[in-house]
Write a protein that holds these residues in place. Structure first.
Motif, PDB file in Angstrom:
ATOM      1  N   LEU A   1       0.830  -1.207   0.000  1.00 50.59           N
ATOM      2  CA  LEU A   1       0.000   0.000   0.000  1.00 50.59           C
ATOM      3  C   LEU A   1       0.865   1.257   0.000  1.00 50.59           C
ATOM      4  CD1 LEU A   1      -2.717  -1.134   2.582  1.00 50.59           C
ATOM      5  CD2 LEU A   1      -3.034  -0.814   0.128  1.00 50.59           C
ATOM      6  N   CYS A   2       1.894   1.254   0.830  1.00 53.79           N
ATOM      7  CA  CYS A   2       2.800   2.414   0.882  1.00 53.79           C
ATOM      8  C   CYS A   2       3.503   2.624  -0.448  1.00 53.79           C
ATOM      9  CB  CYS A   2       3.820   2.227   2.002  1.00 53.79           C
ATOM     10  SG  CYS A   2       3.120   2.291   3.663  1.00 53.79           S
ATOM     11  N   PHE A   3       3.872   1.524  -1.098  1.00 55.80           N
ATOM     12  CA  PHE A   3       4.542   1.628  -2.397  1.00 55.80           C
ATOM     13  C   PHE A   3       3.636   2.294  -3.419  1.00 55.80           C
ATOM     14  CE2 PHE A   3       5.906   0.074  -6.543  1.00 55.80           C
ATOM     15  CZ  PHE A   3       7.286   0.247  -6.472  1.00 55.80           C
ATOM     16  N   VAL A   4       2.356   1.929  -3.415  1.00 58.05           N
ATOM     17  CA  VAL A   4       1.401   2.531  -4.347  1.00 58.05           C
ATOM     18  C   VAL A   4       1.233   4.017  -4.060  1.00 58.05           C
ATOM     19  CG1 VAL A   4      -1.010   2.537  -5.091  1.00 58.05           C
ATOM     20  CG2 VAL A   4       0.181   0.375  -4.769  1.00 58.05           C
ATOM     21  N   PHE A   5       1.139   4.376  -2.780  1.00 58.20           N
ATOM     22  CA  PHE A   5       0.982   5.786  -2.417  1.00 58.20           C
ATOM     23  C   PHE A   5       2.211   6.602  -2.825  1.00 58.20           C
ATOM     24  CE2 PHE A   5      -1.905   4.232   1.186  1.00 58.20           C
ATOM     25  CZ  PHE A   5      -3.021   4.321   0.369  1.00 58.20           C
ATOM     26  N   ILE A   6       3.392   6.052  -2.576  1.00 61.83           N
ATOM     27  CA  ILE A   6       4.626   6.742  -2.956  1.00 61.83           C
ATOM     28  C   ILE A   6       4.709   6.889  -4.466  1.00 61.83           C
ATOM     29  CG2 ILE A   6       7.142   6.553  -2.978  1.00 61.83           C
ATOM     30  CD1 ILE A   6       6.931   5.158  -0.246  1.00 61.83           C
ATOM     31  N   GLN A   7       4.345   5.836  -5.165  1.00 61.52           N
ATOM     32  CA  GLN A   7       4.363   5.864  -6.623  1.00 61.52           C
ATOM     33  C   GLN A   7       3.415   6.947  -7.155  1.00 61.52           C
ATOM     34  OE1 GLN A   7       2.601   2.517  -9.002  1.00 61.52           O
ATOM     35  NE2 GLN A   7       4.748   2.070  -9.429  1.00 61.52           N
ATOM     36  N   ALA A   8       2.228   7.025  -6.573  1.00 55.89           N
ATOM     37  CA  ALA A   8       1.259   8.042  -7.005  1.00 55.89           C
ATOM     38  C   ALA A   8       1.794   9.446  -6.740  1.00 55.89           C
ATOM     39  CB  ALA A   8      -0.067   7.838  -6.271  1.00 55.89           C
ATOM     40  N   TRP A   9       2.450   9.638  -5.593  1.00 52.59           N
ATOM     41  CA  TRP A   9       2.998  10.950  -5.264  1.00 52.59           C
ATOM     42  C   TRP A   9       4.119  11.337  -6.228  1.00 52.59           C
ATOM     43  CZ3 TRP A   9       2.649  15.538  -3.437  1.00 52.59           C
ATOM     44  CH2 TRP A   9       3.787  16.280  -3.146  1.00 52.59           C
ATOM     45  N   LEU A  10       4.967  10.385  -6.565  1.00 52.41           N
ATOM     46  CA  LEU A  10       6.063  10.663  -7.492  1.00 52.41           C
ATOM     47  C   LEU A  10       5.530  11.045  -8.881  1.00 52.41           C
ATOM     48  CD1 LEU A  10       8.604   7.848  -6.523  1.00 52.41           C
ATOM     49  CD2 LEU A  10       8.772  10.295  -6.010  1.00 52.41           C
ATOM     50  N   PHE A  11       4.514  10.329  -9.349  1.00 50.23           N
ATOM     51  CA  PHE A  11       3.917  10.658 -10.635  1.00 50.23           C
ATOM     52  C   PHE A  11       3.271  12.040 -10.604  1.00 50.23           C
ATOM     53  CE2 PHE A  11       3.953   6.032 -11.690  1.00 50.23           C
ATOM     54  CZ  PHE A  11       4.587   6.150 -12.909  1.00 50.23           C
TER      55      PHE A  11
ATOM     56  N   VAL B   1       3.409  17.749 -12.294  1.00 50.73           N
ATOM     57  CA  VAL B   1       3.375  19.190 -12.011  1.00 50.73           C
ATOM     58  C   VAL B   1       4.664  19.865 -12.485  1.00 50.73           C
ATOM     59  CG1 VAL B   1       3.285  20.906 -10.165  1.00 50.73           C
ATOM     60  CG2 VAL B   1       1.798  18.897 -10.070  1.00 50.73           C
ATOM     61  N   LYS B   2       5.791  19.211 -12.256  1.00 54.09           N
ATOM     62  CA  LYS B   2       7.077  19.765 -12.683  1.00 54.09           C
ATOM     63  C   LYS B   2       7.160  19.864 -14.206  1.00 54.09           C
ATOM     64  CE  LYS B   2      12.073  18.970 -12.324  1.00 54.09           C
ATOM     65  NZ  LYS B   2      13.135  18.069 -11.793  1.00 54.09           N
ATOM     66  N   THR B   3       6.719  18.809 -14.891  1.00 57.11           N
ATOM     67  CA  THR B   3       6.747  18.803 -16.357  1.00 57.11           C
ATOM     68  C   THR B   3       5.815  19.870 -16.924  1.00 57.11           C
ATOM     69  OG1 THR B   3       7.230  16.434 -16.346  1.00 57.11           O
ATOM     70  CG2 THR B   3       6.420  17.382 -18.406  1.00 57.11           C
ATOM     71  N   ALA B   4       4.658  20.051 -16.301  1.00 50.73           N
ATOM     72  CA  ALA B   4       3.713  21.073 -16.753  1.00 50.73           C
ATOM     73  C   ALA B   4       4.330  22.465 -16.660  1.00 50.73           C
ATOM     74  CB  ALA B   4       2.434  21.015 -15.928  1.00 50.73           C
ATOM     75  N   ALA B   5       5.062  22.718 -15.559  1.00 48.51           N
ATOM     76  CA  ALA B   5       5.716  24.020 -15.403  1.00 48.51           C
ATOM     77  C   ALA B   5       6.821  24.211 -16.442  1.00 48.51           C
ATOM     78  CB  ALA B   5       6.283  24.135 -13.993  1.00 48.51           C
ATOM     79  N   GLU B   6       7.561  23.133 -16.721  1.00 47.58           N
ATOM     80  CA  GLU B   6       8.649  23.223 -17.695  1.00 47.58           C
ATOM     81  C   GLU B   6       8.147  23.461 -19.119  1.00 47.58           C
ATOM     82  OE1 GLU B   6      10.707  19.587 -17.150  1.00 47.58           O
ATOM     83  OE2 GLU B   6      11.815  20.246 -15.359  1.00 47.58           O
TER      84      GLU B   6
ATOM     85  N   ALA C   1      -4.301  26.292 -15.131  1.00 52.23           N
ATOM     86  CA  ALA C   1      -4.749  25.145 -15.920  1.00 52.23           C
ATOM     87  C   ALA C   1      -4.422  23.832 -15.203  1.00 52.23           C
ATOM     88  CB  ALA C   1      -4.100  25.164 -17.297  1.00 52.23           C
ATOM     89  N   VAL C   2      -3.263  23.808 -14.545  1.00 51.15           N
ATOM     90  CA  VAL C   2      -2.879  22.610 -13.798  1.00 51.15           C
ATOM     91  C   VAL C   2      -3.834  22.383 -12.633  1.00 51.15           C
ATOM     92  CG1 VAL C   2      -1.081  21.541 -12.388  1.00 51.15           C
ATOM     93  CG2 VAL C   2      -0.452  22.820 -14.443  1.00 51.15           C
ATOM     94  N   LYS C   3      -4.163  23.453 -11.907  1.00 51.97           N
ATOM     95  CA  LYS C   3      -5.089  23.323 -10.786  1.00 51.97           C
ATOM     96  C   LYS C   3      -6.468  22.891 -11.261  1.00 51.97           C
ATOM     97  CE  LYS C   3      -2.777  26.752  -7.850  1.00 51.97           C
ATOM     98  NZ  LYS C   3      -2.906  28.072  -7.167  1.00 51.97           N
ATOM     99  N   ARG C   4      -6.884  23.428 -12.392  1.00 49.78           N
ATOM    100  CA  ARG C   4      -8.190  23.058 -12.939  1.00 49.78           C
ATOM    101  C   ARG C   4      -8.207  21.580 -13.344  1.00 49.78           C
ATOM    102  NH1 ARG C   4      -8.632  27.081 -16.004  1.00 49.78           N
ATOM    103  NH2 ARG C   4      -7.900  26.150 -17.975  1.00 49.78           N
ATOM    104  N   ALA C   5      -7.093  21.118 -13.899  1.00 49.18           N
ATOM    105  CA  ALA C   5      -7.007  19.703 -14.290  1.00 49.18           C
ATOM    106  C   ALA C   5      -7.026  18.790 -13.068  1.00 49.18           C
ATOM    107  CB  ALA C   5      -5.741  19.463 -15.105  1.00 49.18           C
ATOM    108  N   ILE C   6      -6.317  19.181 -12.018  1.00 53.82           N
ATOM    109  CA  ILE C   6      -6.291  18.390 -10.786  1.00 53.82           C
ATOM    110  C   ILE C   6      -7.684  18.327 -10.173  1.00 53.82           C
ATOM    111  CG2 ILE C   6      -5.402  18.293  -8.426  1.00 53.82           C
ATOM    112  CD1 ILE C   6      -2.827  19.568  -9.487  1.00 53.82           C
ATOM    113  N   ARG C   7      -8.354  19.470 -10.156  1.00 50.13           N
ATOM    114  CA  ARG C   7      -9.702  19.524  -9.589  1.00 50.13           C
ATOM    115  C   ARG C   7     -10.667  18.670 -10.412  1.00 50.13           C
ATOM    116  NH1 ARG C   7     -14.198  22.829 -10.470  1.00 50.13           N
ATOM    117  NH2 ARG C   7     -15.559  23.075  -8.632  1.00 50.13           N
ATOM    118  N   GLY C   8     -10.591  18.792 -11.728  1.00 52.68           N
ATOM    119  CA  GLY C   8     -11.479  18.017 -12.592  1.00 52.68           C
ATOM    120  C   GLY C   8     -11.257  16.524 -12.463  1.00 52.68           C
ATOM    121  N   ALA C   9      -9.982  16.124 -12.423  1.00 60.41           N
ATOM    122  CA  ALA C   9      -9.673  14.697 -12.298  1.00 60.41           C
ATOM    123  C   ALA C   9     -10.127  14.142 -10.945  1.00 60.41           C
ATOM    124  CB  ALA C   9      -8.177  14.479 -12.471  1.00 60.41           C
TER     125      ALA C   9
END
Length: 234
Positions: free
Chosen positions: A22-32, A37-42, A49-57
């Motif tokens: 379970l911890c591995f899945v949570f860590i994996q989700a956090w890393l993704f 977010v980093k790639t979107a900024a780059e 737009a990023v916040k709107r996408a997070i909220r929508g998802a």
């Protein structure tokens, strides 16, 4: 499920055994999430737009999560909460997990829901369900960063085909799951038809009005409409 089996299946030892996965899945989700977010900024995508996408998802996931919750409660009756939560966290398909539990029972000559479950069944189910869930976890861990190469090969170097191929894969996979549940004709068929009509109506309506909240809640509304229609049919 008898009281002794229930105590073992939901014991602290089982929770400790399921905790690393379970911890591995949570860590994996956090890393993704952090990488996204980093790639979107780059790439210059605005923070709004990023916040709107997070909220929508997040909102769009409510419907599927509700369905998973209703299914995981059934799975918990057979293998307990720790193993059920761990298995569903791997891929999110309660149907697959229930099928694995049923296959294990069939192989041991046990009828789920009728015969008393034993610790032997719990051990066998743990092996089967964990083994079936590992490929998904390992594939994402070791090959997710190489999917751009797979996309390049499948699209023949034509990047504009990548969304089309992805959409086709989604339609094919979910279409196969839908057809498997839609026959023989019954409540499942009614739920599929009502959900499809609801989705079509929402999409056509939103083309004119472009309501953000309807984009976010559309999937959940369609699922609720389908479930309601199936209940009324029965």
């Amino acid at each position: 499920m008898n009281n002794d089996y229930n105590e073992i299946a939901n014991s602290p030892i089982m929770w400790l055994a399921a905790a690393p996965a379970l911890c591995f899945v949570f860590i994996q989700a956090w890393l993704f999430f952090r990488k996204s977010v980093k790639t979107a900024a780059e790439t210059g995508i605005p923070a709004t737009a990023v916040k709107r996408a997070i909220r929508g998802a997040s909102i769009a996931s409510i419907g599927p999560c509700f369905m998973m919750l209703s299914g995981i409660l059934t799975l918990m009756l057979y293998v307990g909460a720790p193993m059920a939560w761990m298995r569903v966290d791997f891929i999110g398909s309660v149907a697959d997990a229930l099928m694995e539990a049923a296959f294990t029972a069939d192989g041991m000559g046990i009828r789920l829901g009728e015969d008393r479950l034993t610790v032997d069944y719990l051990c066998a189910a743990a092996i089967v369900m964990t083994t079936c869930g590992l490929p998904f976890l390992l594939f994402v861990s070791f090959f997710a960063d190489r999917m751009d190469k797979v996309n390049h090969v499948m699209s023949g170097g034509k990047t504009h085909l990548i969304p089309i191929i992805g959409s086709g894969a989604l339609i094919g996979s979910f279409g196969a799951l839908t057809m498997n549940a839609g026959y023989p004709l019954g409540a499942n068929t009614v739920a599929i038809i009502v959900s499809a009509l609801s989705m079509a109506a929402i999409l056509l309506y939103n083309r004119r009005h472009n309501l953000q909240w309807l984009k976010e809640w559309g999937l959940t509304l369609c699922m609720v409409a389908g479930m309601g229609a199936a209940v009324l049919y029965n």
